[in-house]
Every structure is written in structure tokens, then in C-alpha cells.
Design a protein around this motif. Structure first.
Motif, PDB file in Angstrom:
ATOM      1  N   LEU A 113      28.917  -4.002   6.238  1.00 43.90           N
ATOM      2  CA  LEU A 113      28.033  -3.031   5.598  1.00 43.90           C
ATOM      3  C   LEU A 113      27.884  -1.771   6.417  1.00 43.90           C
ATOM      4  N   ARG A 121      23.934   2.916  -0.313  1.00 43.15           N
ATOM      5  CA  ARG A 121      23.132   3.264   0.859  1.00 43.15           C
ATOM      6  C   ARG A 121      21.669   3.412   0.505  1.00 43.15           C
ATOM      7  N   TYR A 148      25.033 -11.516   0.318  1.00 41.23           N
ATOM      8  CA  TYR A 148      24.887 -12.521   1.378  1.00 41.23           C
ATOM      9  C   TYR A 148      25.359 -13.886   0.905  1.00 41.23           C
ATOM     10  N   LEU A 189      20.094   2.459  -2.113  1.00 37.78           N
ATOM     11  CA  LEU A 189      19.535   1.234  -2.672  1.00 37.78           C
ATOM     12  C   LEU A 189      19.096   0.295  -1.560  1.00 37.78           C
ATOM     13  N   LEU A 190      19.917   0.189  -0.534  1.00 34.93           N
ATOM     14  CA  LEU A 190      19.599  -0.750   0.537  1.00 34.93           C
ATOM     15  C   LEU A 190      18.497  -0.234   1.439  1.00 34.93           C
ATOM     16  N   LEU A 191      18.357   1.081   1.530  1.00 27.84           N
ATOM     17  CA  LEU A 191      17.416   1.598   2.505  1.00 27.84           C
ATOM     18  C   LEU A 191      16.137   2.139   1.899  1.00 27.84           C
ATOM     19  N   GLY A 198      17.764  -3.286  -4.606  1.00 24.68           N
ATOM     20  CA  GLY A 198      18.465  -3.326  -3.333  1.00 24.68           C
ATOM     21  C   GLY A 198      18.404  -4.705  -2.700  1.00 24.68           C
ATOM     22  N   TYR A 199      17.223  -5.305  -2.748  1.00 25.99           N
ATOM     23  CA  TYR A 199      17.083  -6.641  -2.176  1.00 25.99           C
ATOM     24  C   TYR A 199      17.895  -7.661  -2.964  1.00 25.99           C
ATOM     25  N   PHE A 252      21.569  -7.173  -2.047  1.00 27.10           N
ATOM     26  CA  PHE A 252      21.887  -7.683  -0.709  1.00 27.10           C
ATOM     27  C   PHE A 252      21.973  -9.205  -0.718  1.00 27.10           C
ATOM     28  N   ARG A 253      21.046  -9.821  -1.435  1.00 30.86           N
ATOM     29  CA  ARG A 253      21.005 -11.280  -1.471  1.00 30.86           C
ATOM     30  C   ARG A 253      22.274 -11.849  -2.099  1.00 30.86           C
TER      31      ARG A 253
END
Lengths: 202, 202
Positions: free
Chosen positions: A155, A103, A121, A105-107, A113-114, A117-118
Motif C-alpha cells: 500500500l 489514498r 486485508y 479513502l484510506l486516509l 475506506g475501512y 481496507f478490510r
DNA sequence: CAGGATACTAAATGCCCGTTCAGTCTTCTG
DNA sequence: CAGAAGACTGAACGGGCATTTAGTATCCTG
């Protein structure tokens, strides 16, 4: 376990729970059973420690993603869509700080975090494209848009787990939640949820 | 605008952008064009200020929810599902700090975050139930599970907006993103996305 | 216009916390 | 076993930051 690792783990848990800004070196040191200067000795500074923890959590996901790439059948489980969230929950001990850390890390806008996420994805997109090529998807489906749709749902279950549990009384990532949720999700994946008002007119 | 309000607004923006822990009273005071002690004078303490900002953002959502409750047609717009995220984006100025603040509110564990989520849920559930009673939903659909599903998707769009923009090159809440997204989402709402493998066997 | 309250500021205060210092203990290595 | 390198600690340090103090200006109110 080496003291260095003990510090790293204690920091991971405390960072995940309260956020790095609210956690002092002393708290980390106490939790790891060492003195505060030792933390600096091993990691250079609090910032250095934070980066090491970021990387370490990133690596946990790397492993998970790699394992899943090699054994995609792990996923094909109950629901039709690819629920990495479910896989993650099954994979980690129930008291793992990793989901909570994810959480932050993503926010927090942290570079790790990026990156994370990549990778998530790309893995999901690969899965969607494979389904597309296998002809499992309805014609006209846009794989990118579908991936975004599925990932958002997946997510959000992790990010908002506590809120959903609070409001519905059921933890969406518990066995009970997954059952109730998965059934509905599968039905939506197959048919949607709206009565098809074009059926009658076509 | 009163100085007090100027401080509140500056704090909202800075808190949303960097998180309350990283923002000093001096930064807030400078942004508002006042001295640091004046912030304390008006709000008692930094914590007091934080609470006032929490409440204030909460009230923005209260207003939004109230307006929507009175004019549900605002929503019936493009997509079939209820996208409060879209409505919110249309409702606020493009540089509003509110969406970013919402992220922190939901993920910091603050009580106001839980209150806000609950109201959002109840509103969504009401909408789903109404659809259910109107017979728009496929038979056998569980309104609660569906609400969770739709909310997860909706909120993730706000929470992970930057990440999706980064990865796909399209801001999901821009006009372009909403178009591309909405079309696909509507199709999923109607038919799902999987080829119905039971069709042939039934 | 008196005078009390409120708005406001610059300077001072004191605490918390990351980091450094100085020194001890343990552990390798030749 | 010498002696150097690293692991480790308690105590001190210093900067940053929220808050307090003391005092000035501004605005109400009778």
C-alpha cells in the motif's frame, strides 16, 4: 454515457485530485458539461454525490478482488509476495483517478475506506495462509504478522508513489520501477537482507 | 505560553484531526480561548496559519532527525531495520497530533511534505549505505532499493495505523504491536520468509 | 507619566457556494 | 397526440465563513 455517469466520473477525478472539500459543484458541473443544479437533481446533495463516488470506487475494488479470487495466477507473477498494487496498476488505465482516490479513502476515515481496507486485508491473509499451508513459508512464520508486513509495503507504494518518484527519480509502479523493485523484493522474501550472523556460530 | 503559540497548537491539533478545509477559524479560536480576528492578526490569514503550522511540524521532524543523526544508537534497538516510526512514537507524547499531521502533509501534496519526505529518505539511505559499507548487508543488495523497501514499510505503519489496528485488533505502534511486529520483521530481515527452494537444488 | 505601539474584541461586511425556485424542453405512455 | 414525468437551466436565495473596521485595553519606552 448518461449525464449522471458523466457527473459521477468528473467528480471522481476532481475529488481524487483536490479533495472533496476543495471542489465546488460548479467545477464538477463544468467538467461534466452540465449545470450545477443538475448535480443536485441527480444526487440530492454534494454529500450524496460523495457517497455515490465512494461506493463506486469501492465497487471497482470489489470487482478487482473478485477477479483475483477467481484467478489467483494473475498475481503469482514476478515477485514472490502478493503485489496487489502492481495488479491494480496493470488493471487500470494509466490516467485513472482510482489510485489517487484510494489514498483519500484510506486516509479520510470514511467508512468505505475501512471496508475496503478490510477486504484487502482478508484477501491478502487468505493468500498468506494458503502459502503457509502449502509449506512455502519458513517454519515459525506468523501469517498475520507477515500479511501486515506485506500489505504495508504494498500500500505504501501506492500511497507514497509520488514521493518515491520524486526522491529516487523512478516511479515505483512504472515498468522500470517494478523491475528494479521486484528483483530486490524477491531476494528479500527469499533470504532477507542481513548477513546471517548466526550462521558462523551455529 | 503566548497566545500566538496557543493558536498554533490548537490549529495543529484540529488540522491533523479534521483537515484544514473542515476547520473554521472560529473553532481554532475557541479551542485556543481567543477571538477569530486575533488569529488573522497574528498570522495574516488562514492560509498563513496553515503555512506556519506546516513549517512548525517540519521543524519537529528536523529536530528528531538531527537528534538521531547525532545518536544513531537510539535506533539500533530491537528490530534490525531502522524504524523511524517507532522512534517517533517513543519520542512524542501519546496524544501528540504530529503523526496524524504527518499523514496530511505527505498526502496533500504540500511542498513541506515533499521536503520532509526527502529528508527522511536521505537519512534512511545514509543508514543503509553505512550498513552496506560495514558489510552487514548480503552481497548484491541495492542500497537504494532496500531503503525504499524499508521506508515504505515504516511509513505505512504510521499512515495506516488505524486501519491495521481495526483489522488485527492490535495497534501496530503500541508496545504489544511493536513486539509482535518487531520479532517477525527481524526474522524477515535475516532470512526472508520463503522456504529457499534453491537450497535443495544447489 | 505621556503617548505610541501592540494585543485584543465585538460587530459589521461581503463573498462564495450549496441549494431552491420557477419555468422550459424533452421524453415516455396510453 | 395529449399530457404527465422527468431532465435540465438561469436566476435568486441564504447561510457560513474569512476578513475588515473601529474601538478599547494593555504594555512598552523615553
Amino acid at each position: 454515457m448518461t449525464r449522471r455517469a458523466a457527473i459521477r466520473d468528473a467528480a471522481t477525478r476532481l475529488f481524487a485530485e483536490h479533495g472533496p472539500e476543495r471542489v465546488t459543484l460548479k467545477q464538477i458541473a463544468d467538467a461534466a458539461g452540465v449545470s450545477a443544479p443538475l448535480v443536485v437533481h441527480h444526487f440530492g446533495s454534494k454529500d450524496g454525490l460523495k457517497q455515490v463516488v465512494d461506493d463506486h470506487v469501492g465497487r471497482v475494488f470489489d470487482d478487482l478482488f473478485a477477479e483475483f479470487s477467481e484467478h489467483p495466477e494473475l498475481l503469482a507473477a514476478p515477485a514472490g509476495g502478493a503485489s496487489l498494487a502492481e495488479l491494480l496498476t496493470r488493471h487500470l488505465p494509466p490516467d485513472s483517478p482510482v489510485p489517487a482516490y484510494l489514498r483519500r479513502l484510506l486516509l479520510s476515515g470514511a467508512p468505505e475506506g475501512y471496508r475496503l481496507f478490510r477486504r484487502w486485508y482478508e484477501l491478502s491473509l487468505g493468500f498468506t495462509v494458503a502459502m503457509h499451508e502449502a509449506g512455502v513459508l519458513r517454519p515459525g512464520t506468523d501469517p498475520v504478522a507477515l500479511t501486515v508486513f506485506l500489505m504495508a509495503d504494498d500500500l505504501a507504494t501506492i500511497l507514497l508513489r509520488d514521493h518515491f518518484a520524486d526522491v529516487t527519480g523512478v516511479d515505483p509502479l512504472s515498468a522500470e520501477g517494478l523491475a528494479r523493485w521486484g528483483e530486490q523484493a524477491l531476494s528479500i522474501c527469499r533470504h532477507g537482507f542481513l548477513v546471517d550472523n548466526e550462521e558462523g556460530t551455529e
